[in-house]
Design an enzyme around this catalytic site. Structure first.
Site, PDB file in Angstrom:
ATOM      1  N   ASP A 111       0.871  -1.178   0.000  1.00 30.09           N
ATOM      2  CA  ASP A 111       0.000   0.000   0.000  1.00 30.09           C
ATOM      3  C   ASP A 111       0.909   1.229   0.000  1.00 30.09           C
ATOM      4  O   ASP A 111       1.348   1.675  -1.057  1.00 30.09           O
ATOM      5  CB  ASP A 111      -0.897  -0.114   1.243  1.00 30.09           C
ATOM      6  CG  ASP A 111      -1.929   0.978   1.354  1.00 30.09           C
ATOM      7  OD1 ASP A 111      -2.502   1.367   0.334  1.00 30.09           O
ATOM      8  OD2 ASP A 111      -2.176   1.451   2.481  1.00 30.09           O
ATOM      9  N   LYS A 139      -0.705  -1.213  -4.784  1.00 28.46           N
ATOM     10  CA  LYS A 139      -1.521  -0.020  -5.061  1.00 28.46           C
ATOM     11  C   LYS A 139      -0.572   1.101  -5.484  1.00 28.46           C
ATOM     12  O   LYS A 139      -0.076   1.852  -4.631  1.00 28.46           O
ATOM     13  CB  LYS A 139      -2.270   0.411  -3.790  1.00 28.46           C
ATOM     14  CG  LYS A 139      -3.362  -0.553  -3.338  1.00 28.46           C
ATOM     15  CD  LYS A 139      -4.015  -0.002  -2.072  1.00 28.46           C
ATOM     16  CE  LYS A 139      -5.078  -0.897  -1.509  1.00 28.46           C
ATOM     17  NZ  LYS A 139      -5.494  -0.502  -0.144  1.00 28.46           N
ATOM     18  N   VAL A 161      -9.340  -3.547  -0.047  1.00 30.66           N
ATOM     19  CA  VAL A 161      -9.789  -4.860  -0.517  1.00 30.66           C
ATOM     20  C   VAL A 161      -9.678  -5.902   0.602  1.00 30.66           C
ATOM     21  O   VAL A 161      -8.866  -5.751   1.521  1.00 30.66           O
ATOM     22  CB  VAL A 161      -8.954  -5.338  -1.747  1.00 30.66           C
ATOM     23  CG1 VAL A 161      -9.305  -4.551  -2.987  1.00 30.66           C
ATOM     24  CG2 VAL A 161      -7.458  -5.280  -1.465  1.00 30.66           C
ATOM     25  N   ASP A 167      -7.635  -8.934   5.159  1.00 33.66           N
ATOM     26  CA  ASP A 167      -8.749  -8.779   6.107  1.00 33.66           C
ATOM     27  C   ASP A 167      -9.172  -7.342   6.306  1.00 33.66           C
ATOM     28  O   ASP A 167      -8.444  -6.400   5.972  1.00 33.66           O
ATOM     29  CB  ASP A 167      -8.323  -9.308   7.479  1.00 33.66           C
ATOM     30  CG  ASP A 167      -7.364  -8.346   8.175  1.00 33.66           C
ATOM     31  OD1 ASP A 167      -6.361  -7.932   7.543  1.00 33.66           O
ATOM     32  OD2 ASP A 167      -7.626  -7.970   9.336  1.00 33.66           O
ATOM     33  N   ARG A 173     -10.650 -12.937   5.545  1.00 31.58           N
ATOM     34  CA  ARG A 173      -9.455 -13.618   5.028  1.00 31.58           C
ATOM     35  C   ARG A 173      -9.808 -14.897   4.289  1.00 31.58           C
ATOM     36  O   ARG A 173      -9.062 -15.353   3.425  1.00 31.58           O
ATOM     37  CB  ARG A 173      -8.509 -13.985   6.179  1.00 31.58           C
ATOM     38  CG  ARG A 173      -7.902 -12.794   6.889  1.00 31.58           C
ATOM     39  CD  ARG A 173      -6.714 -13.247   7.728  1.00 31.58           C
ATOM     40  NE  ARG A 173      -6.328 -12.284   8.733  1.00 31.58           N
ATOM     41  CZ  ARG A 173      -5.532 -11.243   8.517  1.00 31.58           C
ATOM     42  NH1 ARG A 173      -5.045 -11.010   7.318  1.00 31.58           N
ATOM     43  NH2 ARG A 173      -5.224 -10.418   9.507  1.00 31.58           N
TER      44      ARG A 173
HETATM   45  P1  IMP Z   1       1.849  -0.560   3.817  1.00 28.60           P
HETATM   46  O1  IMP Z   1       2.884  -0.598   4.892  1.00 28.60           O
HETATM   47  O2  IMP Z   1       1.112   0.756   3.811  1.00 28.60           O
HETATM   48  O3  IMP Z   1       2.376  -0.918   2.450  1.00 28.60           O
HETATM   49  O4  IMP Z   1       0.734  -1.615   4.216  1.00 28.60           O
HETATM   50  C1  IMP Z   1       0.925  -2.963   4.006  1.00 28.60           C
HETATM   51  C2  IMP Z   1       0.008  -3.790   4.878  1.00 28.60           C
HETATM   52  O5  IMP Z   1      -1.222  -3.105   5.142  1.00 28.60           O
HETATM   53  C3  IMP Z   1      -0.403  -5.064   4.173  1.00 28.60           C
HETATM   54  O6  IMP Z   1       0.452  -6.120   4.467  1.00 28.60           O
HETATM   55  C4  IMP Z   1      -1.799  -5.302   4.702  1.00 28.60           C
HETATM   56  O7  IMP Z   1      -1.738  -6.035   5.904  1.00 28.60           O
HETATM   57  C5  IMP Z   1      -2.339  -3.951   4.993  1.00 28.60           C
HETATM   58  N1  IMP Z   1      -3.182  -3.427   3.886  1.00 28.60           N
HETATM   59  C6  IMP Z   1      -2.895  -2.421   3.029  1.00 28.60           C
HETATM   60  N2  IMP Z   1      -3.896  -2.206   2.163  1.00 28.60           N
HETATM   61  C7  IMP Z   1      -4.843  -3.109   2.478  1.00 28.60           C
HETATM   62  C8  IMP Z   1      -6.143  -3.405   1.921  1.00 28.60           C
HETATM   63  O8  IMP Z   1      -6.625  -2.807   0.947  1.00 28.60           O
HETATM   64  N3  IMP Z   1      -6.809  -4.425   2.526  1.00 28.60           N
HETATM   65  C9  IMP Z   1      -6.335  -5.131   3.587  1.00 28.60           C
HETATM   66  N4  IMP Z   1      -5.143  -4.879   4.133  1.00 28.60           N
HETATM   67  C10 IMP Z   1      -4.402  -3.889   3.583  1.00 28.60           C
END
Ligand code: IMP
Length: 189
Positions: A111, A139, A161, A167, A173
């Site tokens: 993300d 994303k 999502v 989840d 999940r």
């Molecule tokens: P980041 O550190 O912002 O890249 O977030 C990564 C983590 O956030 C992922 O491993 C997920 O656990 C959670 N995450 C990010 N986007 C989503 C989503 O759309 N749905 C569910 N979990 C998400």
């Protein structure tokens, strides 16, 4: 029943089908072949990031055929409900040495990229031979931390999502497909 636009609920929110089981399986078969071709005879160590990547990791490993490989798990947490908390915590650490190993980190979704960015810096301290990343979903519009992701399942819009391991506060999940949040308008229940 036409399940193309199937709607599911996780807690109080509704989600619409976005990626079918078949599409996910087809893409993972391609990624597995690529990994098997690149890591044949290298005995890579997959590191799957719990909780979200457990379904993807199981399918991706098996899509690599009979290639020699191992798997280990870490548990990192940065999400609270629908938004990243900004803090990355290691809840369960590595239980095996990665020095000199070829590492493939398996993540469910990138993300902002903060979770993996921090984890990569951490792994780098233990002198692995190489580290590459496999993420089922990315994303691109949300990314704030940049690093190469060798194996991407799908680039998706910046919408929340669930399903296939992902989840919403623990729910969803087990959904076999991936579902996208239906943004509520004021009249919706
Ligand atoms: P980041 O550190 O912002 O890249 O977030 C990564 C983590 O956030 C992922 O491993 C997920 O656990 C959670 N995450 C990010 N986007 C989503 C989503 O759309 N749905 C569910 N979990 C998400």
């Amino acid at each position: 029943m036409d399940v193309k636009n199937k709607i599911v609920k996780a807690h109080d929110l509704s989600f619409q089908k976005y990626l079918s089981e078949e599409k996910i399986a087809e893409r993972i078969a391609v990624l597995g072949k690529e990994i098997a071709a690149q890591y044949e005879n290298k005995n890579p160590l997959f590191i799957a990031v719990l909780n979200g990547a457990f379904v993807f990791a199981a399918d991706l490993m098996r899509a690599c055929g009979d290639m020699a490989c191992e798997v280990s798990f870490v548990k990192l947490s940065s999400y609270d409900g629908l938004a990243s908390s900004g803090k990355v915590e290691t809840i369960l650490g590595l239980d095996t040495s990665i020095e000199g190993r070829e590492i493939i980190v398996i993540e469910d979704i990138v993300d902002t990229g903060k979770t993996l960015f921090q984890f990569l810096q951490h792994l780098g301290k233990f002198n692995p031979a190489s580290i590459s990343l496999a993420s089922l979903l990315v994303k691109p519009d949300a990314i704030q931390y940049h690093f190469p992701i060798a194996y991407v399942g799908f680039n998706i819009p910046n919408k929340f999502v669930v399903g296939y391991g992902l989840d919403y506060n623990g729910a969803g999940r087990n959904f076999a497909a991936i579902y996208q949040l239906i943004e509520s308008t004021s009249s919706e229940s």
